[in-house]
Structure formats: structure tokens, C-alpha cells
Motif scaffolding. Structure first.
Motif: not given
Length: 221
Positions: A116-125, A146-152, A159-164, A172-177
Motif C-alpha cells: 500500500d505504500n513505500n514504507n511497506e515496499a522497503e520492509y518487503a524488500a 544496508i538501506g536508505d529507509s530511515q523508517v525501516v 530507535e523509532w516506535p512502530c505505530m502503524e 515482526d515478520r522480518v525479525e521472525d525470519k
């Protein structure tokens, strides 16, 4: 694998002092330790990794011999792109690693239309890259991401809360993998310019240009 050397040095007059090196690659640390050991004045030499596990020279040599035939010294660049008009995403990864004494690079991308958005795409990448590491047989090793997404990067570093909710599920999916593969992640945030390779792969995916190639790189002396 990164370690530092700890040892006690004994002078000809019997004076002793403890020393600790900078953090080094395990291969370089062993080479330096072997060279210093030729003085015949070392005592209690050992190595400590980033998890503070202690290794003897014999143990570290055995470990490196075992991983030589598997992917190691791994760095992954990742990037995700999102088209606001078509709601399509491009995922790109460039994975650098060593295996059987060779330096290799895998470039791969993928197009998807379920985000649905760019931040999701960064996590998906990033997750897409983890699947590639799994396919390569990577397990129980440190990996630099190494990435350029401050959010991810900042969310995964805590260091940043994950509110969405949707991004929280991706984290969670990334950390589980990561846990499943036994990967110890090291994250680095860079500018988009320094992440150009992964960015280009993501853009090519959006333009329906599929990339999947592995090449051998010239090793630096």
C-alpha cells in the motif's frame, strides 16, 4: 564474523601485561595472532566475538574451515520502490558474500502489487532479501543490512516506535525470519546515492525488467 584478540604478553624478564585488539574479521585476527605468537611471548591468547563468546585459536580455525564452503562475510543492500499511480512495488537486493575462497555478488529483484505504500515496499524488500539468504543457505552468521529507509532501519534498531499496525507486522515478520535463520543483523542507514545499486534494481522491477544474476568479483588485496 567479527572478533577481537585478547592475550597476555610476557617480556624476557617475566613482566606481563594484557592487551586487546580492535574488532577485526576472524580471518585477519587469526593471521595477526599467528604472527604475534611467533615471538614466543604470548600467554592465554583467545578471541571474543560480537556476542561475547570466547574462542580458542583451534576453535576459531575449525569454525572458519567449516564455513569456508558456505556463504559468509555477507552484506546485503536492499531497497523498495512504490508507484502511487499503479500501486505496484519494486523490490531490489544486492547481496555480497564469500564462498569457497571466491567473492560473489547476487543481484535480484521482484515486482509485486499487494502493498500500500513505500514504507511497506522497503520492509518487503528486506524480507525478500532474507528469502534470498535462506535460498543461499545462510544460517547462524552475522549479516550487514544496508538501506536508505530511515523508517525501516530505525524501527528495527528500536530507535523509532512502530505505530502503524501493517509496519509492525512487517517488522515482526522480518525479525521472525532472522531468528529462524539464526542471523545476527547489523543495520546501516545510508543515503539513497550510496544505495544506488539496490535502488536501480527496484526501479527495474517496476519497469518489468527482471534481474537475477550472480557473478564472481575480483578480490581486493
Amino acid at each position: 564474523m567479527k572478533v577481537w584478540i585478547e592475550f597476555t604478553y610476557k617480556t624476557p624478564k617475566g613482566l606481563e601485561s594484557k592487551f586487546s585488539s580492535d574488532v577485526l574479521s576472524a580471518e585477519l585476527a587469526l593471521s595477526i595472532a599467528n604472527d604475534i605468537q611467533k615471538t614466543g611471548r604470548l600467554k592465554n591468547i583467545h578471541f571474543v566475538d560480537t556476542k561475547e563468546t570466547t574462542w580458542s585459536m583451534k576453535e576459531l580455525n575449525k569454525l572458519l574451515s567449516a564455513v569456508e564452503t558456505e556463504p559468509h562475510n555477507i552484506t546485503m543492500y536492499f531497497d523498495g520502490g512504490f508507484d502511487n499511480e499503479t500501486f505496484e512495488s519494486g523490490l531490489g537486493c544486492a547481496i555480497y558474500y564469500e564462498k569457497n575462497g571466491k567473492a560473489l555478488r547476487l543481484r535480484i529483484n521482484q515486482k509485486t502489487n499487494n502493498l500500500d505504500n513505500n514504507n511497506e515496499a522497503e520492509y518487503a524488500a528486506l524480507y525478500f532479501g532474507l528469502i534470498q539468504l535462506e535460498n543461499l543457505g545462510v544460517h547462524h552468521l552475522p549479516v550487514q543490512f544496508i538501506g536508505d529507509s530511515q523508517v525501516v532501519i530505525n524501527q528495527l534498531l528500536g530507535e523509532w516506535p512502530c505505530m502503524e499496525e501493517v509496519l509492525n507486522k512487517w517488522a515482526d515478520r522480518v525479525e521472525d525470519k532472522m531468528k529462524q535463520l539464526g542471523i545476527s543483523p547489523e543495520y546501516e542507514l545510508v543515503s539513497r546515492k550510496k544505495n544506488q545499486e539496490a535502488d536501480q534494481l527496484a526501479s527495474q522491477a517496476l519497469n518489468n525488467i527482471e534481474i537475477e544474476s550472480t557473478i564472481e568479483l575480483e578480490q581486493k588485496n
